[in-house]
Design an enzyme around this catalytic site. Structure first.
Site, PDB file in Angstrom:
ATOM      1  N   ARG A  23      33.207  67.952  56.894  1.00 45.36           N
ATOM      2  CA  ARG A  23      34.318  68.617  57.587  1.00 45.36           C
ATOM      3  C   ARG A  23      33.974  70.085  57.752  1.00 45.36           C
ATOM      4  NH1 ARG A  23      38.886  65.733  58.163  1.00 45.36           N
ATOM      5  NH2 ARG A  23      40.235  67.559  58.103  1.00 45.36           N
TER       6      ARG A  23
ATOM      7  N   HIS B 120      45.002  54.512  20.882  1.00 43.24           N
ATOM      8  CA  HIS B 120      44.234  53.280  21.057  1.00 43.24           C
ATOM      9  C   HIS B 120      45.152  52.183  21.563  1.00 43.24           C
ATOM     10  CE1 HIS B 120      41.200  50.264  20.276  1.00 43.24           C
ATOM     11  NE2 HIS B 120      42.104  49.549  19.623  1.00 43.24           N
TER      12      HIS B 120
ATOM     13  N   GLY C 129      27.552  58.214  56.781  1.00 42.82           N
ATOM     14  CA  GLY C 129      27.833  59.276  55.811  1.00 42.82           C
ATOM     15  C   GLY C 129      28.379  58.688  54.522  1.00 42.82           C
ATOM     16  N   GLY C 130      27.613  58.845  53.440  1.00 42.54           N
ATOM     17  CA  GLY C 130      28.009  58.254  52.151  1.00 42.54           C
ATOM     18  C   GLY C 130      28.601  59.276  51.204  1.00 42.54           C
TER      19      GLY C 130
HETATM   20  C1  LIG Z   1      40.374  61.140  54.542  1.00 41.78           C
HETATM   21  C2  LIG Z   1      40.526  62.324  53.622  1.00 41.78           C
HETATM   22  C3  LIG Z   1      40.791  62.108  52.288  1.00 41.78           C
HETATM   23  C4  LIG Z   1      40.955  63.200  51.432  1.00 41.78           C
HETATM   24  N1  LIG Z   1      41.217  62.944  50.106  1.00 41.78           N
HETATM   25  C5  LIG Z   1      41.392  63.980  49.264  1.00 41.78           C
HETATM   26  C6  LIG Z   1      41.717  63.755  47.900  1.00 41.78           C
HETATM   27  O1  LIG Z   1      41.858  62.626  47.443  1.00 41.78           O
HETATM   28  N2  LIG Z   1      41.906  64.847  47.108  1.00 41.78           N
HETATM   29  C7  LIG Z   1      41.780  66.117  47.581  1.00 41.78           C
HETATM   30  O2  LIG Z   1      41.958  67.068  46.810  1.00 41.78           O
HETATM   31  N3  LIG Z   1      41.456  66.366  48.868  1.00 41.78           N
HETATM   32  C8  LIG Z   1      41.271  65.326  49.719  1.00 41.78           C
HETATM   33  N4  LIG Z   1      40.984  65.585  51.037  1.00 41.78           N
HETATM   34  C9  LIG Z   1      40.819  66.991  51.466  1.00 41.78           C
HETATM   35  C10 LIG Z   1      42.186  67.639  51.661  1.00 41.78           C
HETATM   36  O3  LIG Z   1      42.935  66.897  52.593  1.00 41.78           O
HETATM   37  C11 LIG Z   1      41.996  69.080  52.154  1.00 41.78           C
HETATM   38  O4  LIG Z   1      41.149  69.769  51.281  1.00 41.78           O
HETATM   39  C12 LIG Z   1      43.320  69.808  52.220  1.00 41.78           C
HETATM   40  O5  LIG Z   1      44.224  69.162  53.084  1.00 41.78           O
HETATM   41  C13 LIG Z   1      43.098  71.261  52.702  1.00 41.78           C
HETATM   42  O6  LIG Z   1      44.317  71.915  52.767  1.00 41.78           O
HETATM   43  P1  LIG Z   1      44.536  73.150  53.756  1.00 41.78           P
HETATM   44  O7  LIG Z   1      45.925  73.602  53.482  1.00 41.78           O
HETATM   45  O8  LIG Z   1      43.433  74.098  53.617  1.00 41.78           O
HETATM   46  O9  LIG Z   1      44.409  72.564  55.230  1.00 41.78           O
HETATM   47  P2  LIG Z   1      45.010  71.307  55.998  1.00 41.78           P
HETATM   48  O10 LIG Z   1      45.611  70.319  55.073  1.00 41.78           O
HETATM   49  O11 LIG Z   1      43.933  70.833  56.899  1.00 41.78           O
HETATM   50  O12 LIG Z   1      46.193  71.931  56.833  1.00 41.78           O
HETATM   51  C14 LIG Z   1      45.971  72.847  57.873  1.00 41.78           C
HETATM   52  C15 LIG Z   1      47.121  72.755  58.847  1.00 41.78           C
HETATM   53  O13 LIG Z   1      47.022  73.830  59.770  1.00 41.78           O
HETATM   54  C16 LIG Z   1      47.482  73.402  61.027  1.00 41.78           C
HETATM   55  N5  LIG Z   1      46.961  74.321  62.043  1.00 41.78           N
HETATM   56  C17 LIG Z   1      45.658  74.575  62.321  1.00 41.78           C
HETATM   57  N6  LIG Z   1      45.561  75.524  63.282  1.00 41.78           N
HETATM   58  C18 LIG Z   1      46.832  75.874  63.630  1.00 41.78           C
HETATM   59  C19 LIG Z   1      47.385  76.788  64.561  1.00 41.78           C
HETATM   60  N7  LIG Z   1      46.613  77.580  65.318  1.00 41.78           N
HETATM   61  N8  LIG Z   1      48.729  76.865  64.660  1.00 41.78           N
HETATM   62  C20 LIG Z   1      49.532  76.094  63.885  1.00 41.78           C
HETATM   63  N9  LIG Z   1      49.045  75.216  62.973  1.00 41.78           N
HETATM   64  C21 LIG Z   1      47.723  75.106  62.849  1.00 41.78           C
HETATM   65  C22 LIG Z   1      46.933  71.982  61.135  1.00 41.78           C
HETATM   66  O14 LIG Z   1      47.666  71.214  62.065  1.00 41.78           O
HETATM   67  C23 LIG Z   1      47.101  71.491  59.691  1.00 41.78           C
HETATM   68  O15 LIG Z   1      48.317  70.787  59.515  1.00 41.78           O
HETATM   69  C24 LIG Z   1      40.839  64.518  51.927  1.00 41.78           C
HETATM   70  C25 LIG Z   1      40.582  64.739  53.287  1.00 41.78           C
HETATM   71  C26 LIG Z   1      40.429  63.654  54.127  1.00 41.78           C
HETATM   72  C27 LIG Z   1      40.168  63.905  55.576  1.00 41.78           C
END
Ligand SMILES: Cc1cc2nc3c(=O)[nH]c(=O)nc-3n(C[C@H](O)[C@H](O)[C@H](O)COP(=O)(O)OP(=O)(O)OC[C@H]3O[C@@H](n4cnc5c(N)ncnc54)[C@H](O)[C@@H]3O)c2cc1C
Length: 464
Positions: free
Chosen positions: A272, A443, A183-184
């Protein structure tokens, strides 16, 4: 069973959920946030922050390695380079601890109750949480779903053993001899590049004809070139089939041919998916949009009093989008007349060189019916880029032909991630190319490329 009640109950303490909870608390709402793992979610614990920490460490190591190999053009030499990846990981974990501790403190300051445990939705106004101390039933006026996303799997390459998701790759304590990245997209490229700089033999396998398939090839070409210079092998139109852990090989099919790619470890980053299963949400029968929860411009789902934010609500799945929605949803719940009216959600790939995309790509602007003009400006004409030893990449501006209204920016270049703020501001404030060309940029900085590309758009380029 303990019974609690609150105005706002947030499930998930990632950037979407914790921001929603902090703002709701600040607005005087009695707020509870439930998190089954660690405060900070994917972003702080296993995503944005750990990956950027690894990228920085890999860059530093690569510079020393180059100097030790006698390749420094700056006249720097070194005896030898070595890295203790377990120490790198401890340093990264320290940053994660500092940030997640900070978020916990901010939640406390805003008067939010944080509950650790798995939340199960019983109905639109009741949630049960399994905590270490037993079950708690919470009745809420408003429910915010912020449960984020999880990695998509490839059936032939199930996670476990040597088949890694980004989470395990960001916790490796030894550099593998060979790493195949399936996956790129940006996650695979960011981690793959870091491991290539750390000394792994990296191969990238992409099913589409080029890396970063969501963007046009002009943007991905400088990255492909740099990956090749780093010794990374790239296979396009290729599909990973099976891993042989004994021989450390991954079989990859391209057309009718099957080749074996060295792969002590395999990192699968094919996308994802929203985390919507396994916690009773299905019972609400909320409207969906594809695999995501359908929301309106107030982050309301199809059920009154139930809101959704962040990765569960669709693309782009990015932390800053989740945070902006978190802020919005708290305002909506507090009765403010807030709506989602953003013009852009910027995106940065921390590849080498970095890629920034803000607003519309040329093809998107045309498809939206604009009379489009596109101008670009090469990084090699920028003095600052040359002093940083990098001249690859360019800045591109997409604007309306008649009015000069800026519709979008794209940039590829080492360090260009820091231009994202100015790009975003320009589009959000409805700047024209004339406005940008008339703004004095200091600059020598990379930001001069923005003024220069605006001058190019006006046919008045000075330094190109
Ligand atoms: C390797 C990687 C690198 C990334 N780099 C970037 C970047 O540089 N910049 C950027 O903007 N985005 C980046 N992202 C994407 C970013 O991490 C996500 O878009 C962001 O975290 C989403 O936020 P969220 O609050 O929707 O969910 P999440 O951060 O996924 O948080 C959801 C939380 O809900 C909890 N949860 C789920 N179900 C339950 C339940 N039933 N009860 C209690 N808790 C629960 C989980 O444990 C989790 O902690 C990256 C992602 C990855 C995997």
């Amino acid at each position: 069973m303990t019974d609690l009640s609150c105005d706002v109950l947030v499930i998930g303490a990632g950037p979407g959920g914790y921001v929603a909870a902090i703002r709701a608390g600040q607005l005087g709402q009695k707020t509870i946030i439930v998190e089954k793992q660690a405060v900070g979610g994917t972003c702080l614990n296993i995503g944005c922050i750990p990956s950027k920490a690894l990228i920085h460490a890999a860059d530093e190591f690569h510079c020393v390695k180059e100097a030790a190999a006698g390749h420094s053009r700056l006249g720097i030499s070194a005896q030898s380079a070595a890295i203790d990846l377990s120490r790198t990981m401890s340093w990264k974990d320290g940053i994660v601890r500092q940030l997640t501790g900070g978020v916990a403190g901010l939640l406390r300051k805003a008067g939010v109750d944080v509950m650790t445990g798995m939340a199960t939705v019983l109905d639109g106004k009741t949630v049960q949480v399994e905590t270490g101390e037993g079950s708690v039933r919470i009745a809420c006026q408003n429910l915010v779903i912020a449960t984020g996303s999880t990695p998509v799997t490839v059936p032939a390459l199930p996670f476990g053993g040597d088949i890694l998701s980004s989470t395990e790759a960001l916790a490796l304590t030894e550099v593998p001899e060979s790493l195949a990245v399936v996956g790129g997209g940006y996650i695979g490229l960011e981690i793959g590049t870091a491991f290539a700089k750390l000394g792994a033999r990296v191969s990238i396998i992409e099913a589409k004809p080029h890396i970063l398939p969501h963007y046009d090839e002009d943007l991905s070409k400088p990255i492909s070139a740099r990956l090749k210079a780093l010794g990374v092998s790239l296979s396009f139109d290729s599909v990973a089939q099976a891993h042989d852990p004994q021989r450390g090989l991954l079989s990859v099919r391209k057309g009718d041919a099957v080749e074996q790619v060295p792969a002590e470890k395999v990192l699968v980053t094919v996308g994802r998916k929203p985390a919507l299963q396994g916690f009773g949400l299905e019972s609400l029968g909320l409207d969906m949009q594809g695999p995501f929860l359908r929301i309106n411009d107030r982050c309301q789902t199809s059920m009154r009093g139930v809101y959704a934010i962040g990765d569960v609500t669709g693309e782009p799945m990015l932390a800053h989008r989740a945070m902006a929605q978190g802020e919005l949803v708290a305002d909506v719940i507090a009765g403010h007349p807030a709506r989602w009216d953003k013009r852009v959600i910027p995106a940065v790939c921390f590849t080498d060189p970095e890629v920034v995309v803000v607003g519309m790509l040329p093809a998107q602007a045309k498809a939206a019916g604009h009379q489009v003009e596109v101008a670009s400006y090469p990084m090699r004409a920028n003095g600052r880029a040359l002093t940083l030893e990098r001249s690859d990449g360019f800045v591109r501006i997409v604007h309306e032909a008649k009015s000069g209204l800026v519709l979008g920016f794209q940039a590829v270049g080492a360090g260009c991630a820091e231009l994202v703020g100015e790009f975003g501001l320009a589009v959000e404030m409805c700047a024209t190319v004339t406005d940008l060309a008339a703004t004095i940029h200091a600059h020598p900085t990379l930001s001069e490329t923005l003024q220069e590309v605006a001058l190019s758009a006006l046919g008045k380029a000075l330094h190109a």
